[in-house]
Write an enzyme that holds these catalytic residues in place. Structure first.
Site, PDB file in Angstrom:
ATOM      1  N   SER A 136      62.012  61.953  67.278  1.00 43.41           N
ATOM      2  CA  SER A 136      61.189  62.777  68.163  1.00 43.41           C
ATOM      3  C   SER A 136      59.808  62.922  67.568  1.00 43.41           C
ATOM      4  O   SER A 136      59.622  62.801  66.351  1.00 43.41           O
ATOM      5  CB  SER A 136      61.815  64.166  68.340  1.00 43.41           C
ATOM      6  OG  SER A 136      60.923  65.065  68.969  1.00 43.41           O
ATOM      7  N   TYR A 149      65.450  71.548  64.677  1.00 46.71           N
ATOM      8  CA  TYR A 149      65.172  70.283  65.355  1.00 46.71           C
ATOM      9  C   TYR A 149      64.120  69.493  64.590  1.00 46.71           C
ATOM     10  O   TYR A 149      64.246  68.289  64.394  1.00 46.71           O
ATOM     11  CB  TYR A 149      64.700  70.583  66.778  1.00 46.71           C
ATOM     12  CG  TYR A 149      64.528  69.384  67.667  1.00 46.71           C
ATOM     13  CD1 TYR A 149      65.632  68.744  68.231  1.00 46.71           C
ATOM     14  CD2 TYR A 149      63.262  68.903  67.983  1.00 46.71           C
ATOM     15  CE1 TYR A 149      65.481  67.650  69.075  1.00 46.71           C
ATOM     16  CE2 TYR A 149      63.103  67.812  68.827  1.00 46.71           C
ATOM     17  CZ  TYR A 149      64.208  67.185  69.369  1.00 46.71           C
ATOM     18  OH  TYR A 149      64.044  66.100  70.191  1.00 46.71           O
TER      19      TYR A 149
END
Length: 263
Positions: A136, A149
């Protein structure tokens, strides 16, 4: 490692938006696709609707990862590509929820490690192949609202960059894609805010195209940023200052720290 007809690909987190879009692209190229995801009737129906195989998998279960790869080889005879795509985000926006943090890291980072461990022997038996990790943009530019995350995706990128050079000699290319905000369930809690700000988000198909391109021709250890209006471009990592010898020359890294392909 261009995906030839008859190649076999495994996609973890396979029934989500990216997995479904990638499965469609691969099917168009006559690639045999196996979707792996949490075992549920809805996920099984998703795979059936796409015309591909389904296997239940909790990516945090190390032994289950190995069992899934074994089942793919047993049914299809080989494995040519593993797309380690399973991922979740945290929901705690203000306080640090350590239990949630650990769960996100378990899925998004250790799921990649376990998936890689399981896939490597099969890829070697196939004479080489590809591992594509869905990381990501948060792994390159951490987001303050979701430390779990950010840490997990940053760790996944570091894992890819560290391991990839060691796999070149086996004919295995390992790379990562780093999408920005994309049209998946992860942004559901903020979807109205994106719309209000007229902020463009990636379609699942744009990300799937980047995943396919990574299989076809990624540089080992590369991390490809995927952004709306930009496409997929390799991220240029900055170097750190090198050690200097007493005479002021740049010190050479000890050979023992280099993989055999770089010695």
């Amino acid at each position: 490692m261009t995906p030839n007809p008859g190649s076999v690909a495994l996609i973890t987190g396979g029934t989500g938006g990216f997995g479904r879009a990638l499965a469609t692209l691969l099917r168009e190229r006559e690639v045999t696709v196996v979707l792996a995801d949490l075992d549920s009737e809805a996920n099984r129906q998703t795979a059936e609707g796409l015309g591909v195989s389904f296997v239940g998998l909790d990516v945090t279960d190390r032994a289950a990862n190995a069992a899934v790869v074994a089942s793919v080889e047993a049914e299809h005879g080989r494995l040519d590509a593993a797309f380690l795509n399973a991922g979740i985000a945290g929901n705690s926006r203000d306080a640090l929820d350590v239990d949630e943090f650990l769960h996100v890291v378990d899925v998004d980072l250790f799921g990649v490690v376990y998936g890689t461990e399981a896939a490597l022997p099969a890829l070697r038996r196939a004479g080489g192949g590809s591992i594509v990790v869905t990381a990501s943009l948060a792994g390159l530019a951490p987001v303050a609202t979701d430390p779990g995350y950010s840490v997990a995706k940053g760790g996944a990128i570091a894992f890819v960059r560290s391991l990839a050079p060691r796999l070149v000699g086996d004919g295995i290319t390992m790379s990562a894609i780093c999408p920005g905000f994309a049209d998946t369930a992860i942004i559901d809690p903020l979807r109205d805010e994106f719309a209000a700000a007229d902020f463009p988000v990636l379609s699942a198909d744009e990300v799937a195209q980047a995943m396919l391109a990574a299989w076809a021709g990624a540089e080992p250890g590369a991390a490809y940023v995927v952004q709306p209006g930009v496409g997929a471009i390799p991220y240029k990592f900055k170097g750190v200052p090198a050690a200097r010898t007493a005479s002021g020359e740049t010190a050479a890294v000890p050979q023992a720290l280099l993989p055999p392909s770089m010695r």
